[in-house]
Scaffold this active site. Structure first.
Site, PDB file in Angstrom:
ATOM      1  CB  SER A 130      62.097  61.349  12.039  1.00  0.00           C
ATOM      2  OG  SER A 130      63.272  61.268  11.236  1.00  0.00           O
ATOM      3  CG  ASP A 131      63.954  55.179  14.215  1.00  0.00           C
ATOM      4  OD1 ASP A 131      65.148  55.270  13.885  1.00  0.00           O
ATOM      5  OD2 ASP A 131      63.520  54.240  14.902  1.00  0.00           O
ATOM      6  CB  CYS A 132      67.289  56.489  10.526  1.00  0.00           C
ATOM      7  SG  CYS A 132      68.208  57.282  11.854  1.00  0.00           S
TER       8      CYS A 132
END
Length: 702
Positions: free
Chosen positions: A239-241
């Site tokens: 996932s992106d953060c």
């Protein structure tokens, strides 16, 4: 050759010894040690966009958009090979000292292969530009350079942000990017497909936003159907953060972290950059997900760790720390900067002749600004060479260099107690005393970048428009009105309104964010040690009136493929000091629908200056209902030519170029004929007017 099957078998054997809690603990970016199994802690988060980032000293290459402007596949691989070499050297040293912190690992969350569809997007300079073909052809060798071709991965690359992600930054946590199937398969997905199918990229990162209603880190369409089923991706998904937290806080598709963690895991998000997967234990207790899902994610992640040789002795363990910022690496950074610089206008003033000059004026807020060399996601160089320093070093004591900052980067004045434009008088004095002025304007990562970093006035990172900050507008106007010979050097990662510079300056240069060696590279260009060879990977529009709304993800009216009005500077455009002409272009053999075509191109440099140039090939599928409005790039090659030299080269055009994407996202063949345009620029009228060069045409009648 890497053996994924063997690595997975080893991962399965190791993960089978873990409890469910231990498995779940390994699905966070900051995975803890499991001492009883001999597993050290590992932080998955590291960046390698244009050098190892955020972990101290490293070679700082030109920003990604500048890399793209070089249009050089071999250079891309060489740069990435250096990045992976330095990442290994730093990793080896870090673990020797027990340091397993963030930005110290071997999983590099690069490249960013999103399409730079709108010049307002603050993160556009992290990409390879607006064209899916150029992006694909540059991303593949970059990933190959990161990952290597041996028994073990040198580092693990990551294609991001999957998919349909390019602003607005301020809305990214809640935004639904809506794209029809034609735009998806023609524009937004091809680069990711190339990363997976051709480069065998080890990881894919999901975007923050939703795409067509589904969060990109829990998208059945993107993650299950396209990535895993259609493209047969076997690596891990990250996932992106803190993107999974957005599911319940901003997208409102779930109620809480428990539901969000389950949704992401169930759709195949193996690694959580963030902390939402701390909720997995409760999600398991509530039977929202299963032990099998947790186990599969852990197996995928440990497969990557085994492929990296983290539990073995590898050849990469011997890479010494002295590899970091070595002489050879710095020379490559300088060469990359030289190749990336784009000459947009030259009234004959360039190259400068040192012996004809007594005083050079260097003016502007980016003349001596180290931040304008970096871009974002950067490491720290042990020495930066700004434009001012590069010019000073080049001329030495032979020519006087006078400097004035001229204005603040964006504020109305430099000194708090002063009046507005308190540095313009000094700039005018320098200009009046100079034989030639190098005016260095532009932005830096504080004015175009990622939401939540430094950001602009709205902290979004996006630009409001194509205009320079007002203080710089006034400075540029004042200097250009002096009547002196002015060379405007623009340090930005995106298109700006350079209309006044185009009208009044003697020369205009797009310097991008050229890395730590940028000033030296710029000086070499200015004084003719190197002929410029960069080409624009994006369109420089005249005004935002030429573009649709920022939030509109339809490609209609966007980029050179669908633009109906004339741009200021077109995609694929760039001048040199040489005079390279395409003498002849012909097929090696009669083209067929189901075969790649080979074009034999003869090029000649008619000047007395050695130069590099790019031969570009565009295609227009005639009478097609679905072809882009304008010819689209389908091949290119960079070539070096000595003074008066002639060369033959072969450029391959994929058979896929003859196809178009219909409204259902299907690649079909529906053309009566295909026209290929071969030249050192695009086949548009603006390029022809700026260069005086026409493209050669090859017609295929189907």
């Amino acid at each position: 050759m890497r053996d994924r099957k063997k690595a997975r078998e080893r991962a399965e054997a190791l993960v089978s010894q873990m409890t469910v809690d231990e498995m779940a603990s390994q699905l966070k970016f900051d995975a803890p040690a499991i001492e009883r199994l001999g597993i050290p802690a590992y932080n998955w988060w590291n960046e390698g966009l244009h050098g190892v980032a955020r972990a101290g000293t490293a070679t700082v290459f030109p920003q990604a958009i500048a890399m793209a402007a070089a249009w050089d596949t071999d250079l891309m691989k060489a740069e990435a090979s250096v990045i992976s070499e330095e990442a290994r050297a730093k990793y080896n040293e870090s673990i020797k000292h027990g340091d397993r912190d963030i930005y110290k690992g071997l999983t590099l969350w690069s490249p960013n292969v999103n399409i730079f569809r709108d010049p307002r997007w603050g993160r556009g300079h992290e990409t390879y530009g607006e064209d899916p073909t150029l992006t694909s052809r540059l991303a593949v060798p970059f990933i190959e350079g990161l990952q290597g071709d041996g028994e073990y991965l040198k580092t693990a690359g990551c294609a991001k942000h999957f998919a349909v992600h390019s602003g607005p930054e301020a809305l990214r946590h809640s935004f639904d990017a809506k794209a029809n199937k034609k735009d998806m398969y023609e524009t937004y997905l091809p680069a990711f497909e190339a990363c997976v199918k051709e480069a065998d990229v080890e990881a894919v990162m999901g975007a923050y936003n939703r795409t067509n209603g589904e969060p990109c880190c829990a998208s059945e369409e993107l993650m299950e159907h396209i990535l895993r089923e259609d493209w047969k991706f076997e690596g891990h998904y990250v996932s992106d953060c803190w993107a999974i937290r957005d599911f319940h806080e901003h997208h409102m598709v779930t109620k809480n972290g428990v539901e969000s963690s389950a949704l992401a895991l169930n759709k195949g998000c193996d690694l959580n950059c963030g902390c939402t997967y701390l909720c997995l234990k409760e999600a398991l207790n509530k039977r929202l997900t299963t032990k099998e899902k947790v186990k599969e994610a852990a197996i995928r992640l440990f497969t990557t760790r085994f492929l990296l040789g983290m539990f073995d002795e590898t050849e990469f363990d011997k890479i010494p720390y002295t590899a970091v910022e070595s002489k050879e690496h710095l020379e490559l950074s300088r060469k990359a900067a030289e190749e990336s610089i784009v000459l947009l206008k030259n009234n004959g003033i360039l190259p400068l002749k040192k012996e004809e000059l007594k005083i050079i004026g260097v003016i502007g807020p980016n003349a001596d600004n180290r931040s304008s060399l970096d871009g974002n996601y950067h490491g720290t160089a042990s020495r930066y060479i700004t434009a001012l320093e590069g010019i000073q070093d080049y001329v030495g004591d032979d020519v006087r260099v006078m400097y004035a900052k001229g204005s603040h980067l964006f504020l109305d004045k430099e000194e708090a107690l002063a009046q507005e434009d308190d540095r313009i008088a000094e700039a005018l004095s320098v200009a009046e005393h100079s034989d030639v002025v190098v005016l260095c304007i532009g932005l830096d990562e504080s004015l175009e970048g990622e939401e939540g970093d430094t950001g602009n006035a709205y902290a979004s990172g996006d630009k409001e428009n194509l205009e320079f900050p007002k203080s710089q507008q006034r400075l540029m106007h004042a200097v250009l009105e002096t009547g002196k010979k002015v060379i405007v050097c623009n340090f930005t990662g995106s298109a700006m309104n350079l209309s006044e510079a185009e009208e009044k300056a003697e020369a205009v240069i797009q310097a991008w964010y050229p890395g730590s060696q940028g000033g030296k590279a710029l000086a070499n260009i200015l004084f003719g040690e190197v002929s410029p060879s960069g080409k624009l990977p994006i369109t420089f529009y005249r005004t935002l009136d030429q573009l649709p709304d920022f939030t509109d993800y339809s490609m209609k009216g966007r980029t050179y493929r669908y633009l109906t009005e004339e741009p200021l500077y077109p995609f694929g455009y760039g001048l040199s000091y040489g005079d390279v002409q395409v003498e002849k272009a012909e097929f090696a053999k009669a083209p067929e629908k189901e075969q790649d075509a080979e074009i034999c191109v003869t090029v000649k440099n008619y000047s007395e200056v050695a130069t590099r140039d790019v031969v570009e090939v565009y295609i227009k599928n005639q009478d097609s209902k679905y072809a882009p409005v304008n010819p689209a790039l389908c091949g290119f090659a960079k070539v070096s030519l000595g003074a008066g030299e002639e060369k033959e080269l072969t450029i391959t055009v994929s058979k896929e170029a003859y196809k178009v994407v219909n409204d259902e996202g299907e690649k079909i063949f529906d053309s009566s004929s295909s026209v290929l345009f071969v030249g050192t620029n695009g086949p548009d009228k603006r390029s022809e007017a700026l260069t005086g060069k026409m493209t050669k045409q090859l017609v295929i009648n189907w």
